[in-house]
Design a protein around this motif. Sequence first.
Motif, PDB file in Angstrom:
ATOM      1  N   ASP A 233       0.832  -1.209   0.000  1.00 38.01           N
ATOM      2  CA  ASP A 233       0.000   0.000   0.000  1.00 38.01           C
ATOM      3  C   ASP A 233       0.866   1.259   0.000  1.00 38.01           C
ATOM      4  OD1 ASP A 233      -2.242  -1.515  -0.011  1.00 38.01           O
ATOM      5  OD2 ASP A 233      -2.617  -1.380   2.152  1.00 38.01           O
ATOM      6  N   GLU A 234       1.943   1.181   0.780  1.00 37.80           N
ATOM      7  CA  GLU A 234       2.800   2.362   0.890  1.00 37.80           C
ATOM      8  C   GLU A 234       3.478   2.678  -0.453  1.00 37.80           C
ATOM      9  OE1 GLU A 234       5.648   2.042   4.009  1.00 37.80           O
ATOM     10  OE2 GLU A 234       6.143   4.183   3.979  1.00 37.80           O
ATOM     11  N   LEU A 235       3.990   1.623  -1.121  1.00 39.27           N
ATOM     12  CA  LEU A 235       4.623   1.821  -2.430  1.00 39.27           C
ATOM     13  C   LEU A 235       3.619   2.417  -3.410  1.00 39.27           C
ATOM     14  CD1 LEU A 235       6.637  -1.513  -2.835  1.00 39.27           C
ATOM     15  CD2 LEU A 235       7.617   0.780  -2.722  1.00 39.27           C
ATOM     16  N   ARG A 236       2.420   1.833  -3.410  1.00 39.87           N
ATOM     17  CA  ARG A 236       1.385   2.278  -4.336  1.00 39.87           C
ATOM     18  C   ARG A 236       1.057   3.767  -4.117  1.00 39.87           C
ATOM     19  NH1 ARG A 236      -2.162  -1.366  -6.575  1.00 39.87           N
ATOM     20  NH2 ARG A 236      -1.692  -2.795  -4.851  1.00 39.87           N
ATOM     21  N   ALA A 237       1.003   4.160  -2.855  1.00 39.71           N
ATOM     22  CA  ALA A 237       0.679   5.556  -2.541  1.00 39.71           C
ATOM     23  C   ALA A 237       1.754   6.506  -3.084  1.00 39.71           C
ATOM     24  CB  ALA A 237       0.522   5.724  -1.025  1.00 39.71           C
ATOM     25  N   VAL A 238       3.019   6.110  -2.926  1.00 47.51           N
ATOM     26  CA  VAL A 238       4.100   6.994  -3.399  1.00 47.51           C
ATOM     27  C   VAL A 238       4.074   7.093  -4.928  1.00 47.51           C
ATOM     28  CG1 VAL A 238       6.589   7.373  -3.466  1.00 47.51           C
ATOM     29  CG2 VAL A 238       5.546   6.427  -1.395  1.00 47.51           C
ATOM     30  N   VAL A 239       3.924   5.941  -5.595  1.00 49.33           N
ATOM     31  CA  VAL A 239       3.889   5.945  -7.062  1.00 49.33           C
ATOM     32  C   VAL A 239       2.731   6.808  -7.564  1.00 49.33           C
ATOM     33  CG1 VAL A 239       3.501   4.497  -9.112  1.00 49.33           C
ATOM     34  CG2 VAL A 239       5.056   3.708  -7.307  1.00 49.33           C
ATOM     35  N   THR A 240       1.591   6.702  -6.886  1.00 52.97           N
ATOM     36  CA  THR A 240       0.424   7.510  -7.274  1.00 52.97           C
ATOM     37  C   THR A 240       0.675   8.998  -7.050  1.00 52.97           C
ATOM     38  OG1 THR A 240      -1.023   5.660  -6.686  1.00 52.97           O
ATOM     39  CG2 THR A 240      -2.063   7.818  -6.902  1.00 52.97           C
ATOM     40  N   ASP A 241       1.315   9.333  -5.930  1.00 54.31           N
ATOM     41  CA  ASP A 241       1.652  10.743  -5.674  1.00 54.31           C
ATOM     42  C   ASP A 241       2.524  11.307  -6.799  1.00 54.31           C
ATOM     43  OD1 ASP A 241       0.263  10.755  -3.326  1.00 54.31           O
ATOM     44  OD2 ASP A 241       2.020  10.552  -2.018  1.00 54.31           O
ATOM     45  N   VAL A 242       3.501  10.511  -7.224  1.00 51.84           N
ATOM     46  CA  VAL A 242       4.395  10.991  -8.292  1.00 51.84           C
ATOM     47  C   VAL A 242       3.607  11.181  -9.587  1.00 51.84           C
ATOM     48  CG1 VAL A 242       6.421  10.452  -9.710  1.00 51.84           C
ATOM     49  CG2 VAL A 242       6.452   9.949  -7.256  1.00 51.84           C
ATOM     50  N   SER A 243       2.735  10.222  -9.909  1.00 49.49           N
ATOM     51  CA  SER A 243       1.908  10.359 -11.113  1.00 49.49           C
ATOM     52  C   SER A 243       1.040  11.605 -11.025  1.00 49.49           C
ATOM     53  CB  SER A 243       0.998   9.132 -11.281  1.00 49.49           C
ATOM     54  OG  SER A 243       1.754   8.005 -11.613  1.00 49.49           O
ATOM     55  N   ASP A 244       0.432  11.811  -9.854  1.00 50.83           N
ATOM     56  CA  ASP A 244      -0.444  12.971  -9.671  1.00 50.83           C
ATOM     57  C   ASP A 244       0.320  14.284  -9.870  1.00 50.83           C
ATOM     58  OD1 ASP A 244      -2.489  11.262  -9.211  1.00 50.83           O
ATOM     59  OD2 ASP A 244      -2.576  11.549  -7.031  1.00 50.83           O
ATOM     60  N   ALA A 245       1.606  14.262  -9.522  1.00 53.14           N
ATOM     61  CA  ALA A 245       2.415  15.468  -9.695  1.00 53.14           C
ATOM     62  C   ALA A 245       2.990  15.552 -11.110  1.00 53.14           C
ATOM     63  CB  ALA A 245       3.534  15.489  -8.649  1.00 53.14           C
TER      64      ALA A 245
END
Lengths: 285, 285
Positions: A233-245
């Motif tokens: 979950d933690e990895l997924r959250a970081v990858v999503t944050d980067v995509s969102d940015a």
Amino acid sequence: MDEATAFVPGHVTAFFSAHRDDDPTKAGSRGGGLALSDGVRVTVSRADERGDAGADADPGLYLDDDAIEMDSVARVLQALRVENARIEATTPLPLGSGFGVSGATALGTALAAGQVYERPLSEAELVTIAHGAEVQAGTGLGDVVAQARGGVPLRLEPGAPAHGRMDAIPSGPRRVEYLALGQLSTEAVLSGDTDQLSAAGERAVSTVAGEPTMGTFMEAARRFAREAGLLTDELRAVVTDVSDAGGDASMAMLGETVFALDTGLSDAGYDPAVCEVHRAGAVLE
Amino acid sequence: MDEATAFVPGHVTAFFSAHRDDDPTKAGSRGGGLALSDGVRVTVSRADERGDAGADADPGLYLDDDAIEMDSVARVLQALRVENARIEATTPLPLGSGFGVSGATALGTALAAGQVYERPLSEAELVTIAHGAEVQAGTGLGDVVAQARGGVPLRLEPGAPAHGRMDAIPSGPRRVEYLALGQLSTEAVLSGDTDQLSAAGERAVSTVAGEPTMGTFMEAARRFAREAGLLTDELRAVVTDVSDAGGDASMAMLGETVFALDTGLSDAGYDPAVCEVHRAGAVLE
């Protein structure tokens, strides 16, 4: 020569399929990754000839000054019939986080020990020894051949140089950011069921080989991370944050690590380590 | 991207055998040589998009600011379907003297043009295009694949990456000196009878592959230069002077050029150019 030093780039695998074989020079992986300018510097010296130089004369492997054991390195020394060597490795990379530190240390040991002990072996032979040692130790399947080549290596066929086949995506200087969240045991993942993972990996390699660009590479990396079922979950959250940015990030195989191109992680508000794609392979220094 | 730059190391071949084939990706050479830190830097830009930038907007190939024609480069551009590119190459190496300048310029053009014109081609595909162009131009048989790899490359099987097979002698930093006495036409030598030369080249490759050390390499280089029948009296005199001074020198194939390891030429009283073994292959900068 009493001492030799090799530099081996770090390597994050973005996607891969596992290929087992009783012959460790045929076993390995297909896949793609990034060689990193953050790597492992390995100095090999003859401990038995340092005489009364004191504590620094002890044989063994030292990683950032701490004595440690690495099965891959022990196997390289055994293959080269080297005893009483002192091996000093230094690296800014964390162990067990998907940066290929064990493969890099094994390859650096092979290259440097080959010089110190004057083994008449070619580069491909030394890479083969390090690859076989890493496979037998169970700590990696493709980092060594990727680290020997550098750049953005694609492993099109698994195995050591005589059996494998490599290519690479052309890349100029390119910033890479990474965030190591925790460890993941390569041995544990690879000893489990890897069928789903390998099927996803085969698709990724085939896609990227057909269009070897960095855009395709990162897209295939993200799809593989989802399909392989290794994202926490933690990895997924970081990858999503980067995509969102607006950035491009994925997971380093196999570690609880996110890597991103350019300023992907910084732009998303993280405080990552920064290095770049290392366009050259491992070298004696 | 409007512009990209690649650096390609120079390359002196020490021994080789010629292998003809109607398929230019299968044609090539077996052999061994040294990649050199003196190389060719190639910048490719879109001449058609520079608008009114003046004289610098003219398409074409410029070597150290002089407009020149190179068949190998023209063929690379044709293969990549690139028109109106401006290619600026700079090098400290002399043309036609056995340093692989035409191969380096072709490879640098392929790598840089691939970026500027966004061709979705892998490194091996770009190397293949440059190798094929060089073979068809008749200006070289093995420089391109050696320059793509760097170090002290051994060409064990001829041809572009899909067909050829490479290895290398492990080398740390190593000084190389060279003295270019004059030109020798690669085309003229390769279009003649190469049977004796190739037989000597096969022996040299086999010897060095069996014991891949720098000592064996230089010994095989000197024997090949004698057996291939290409040594002029002047070349022979310089090589002998270096030997008499305790050094290691041989002839660059194909050029009227002597190269030596370490301070071989200086120690013998000559005033050579100095560079070193370039351990990395060609890269985008």
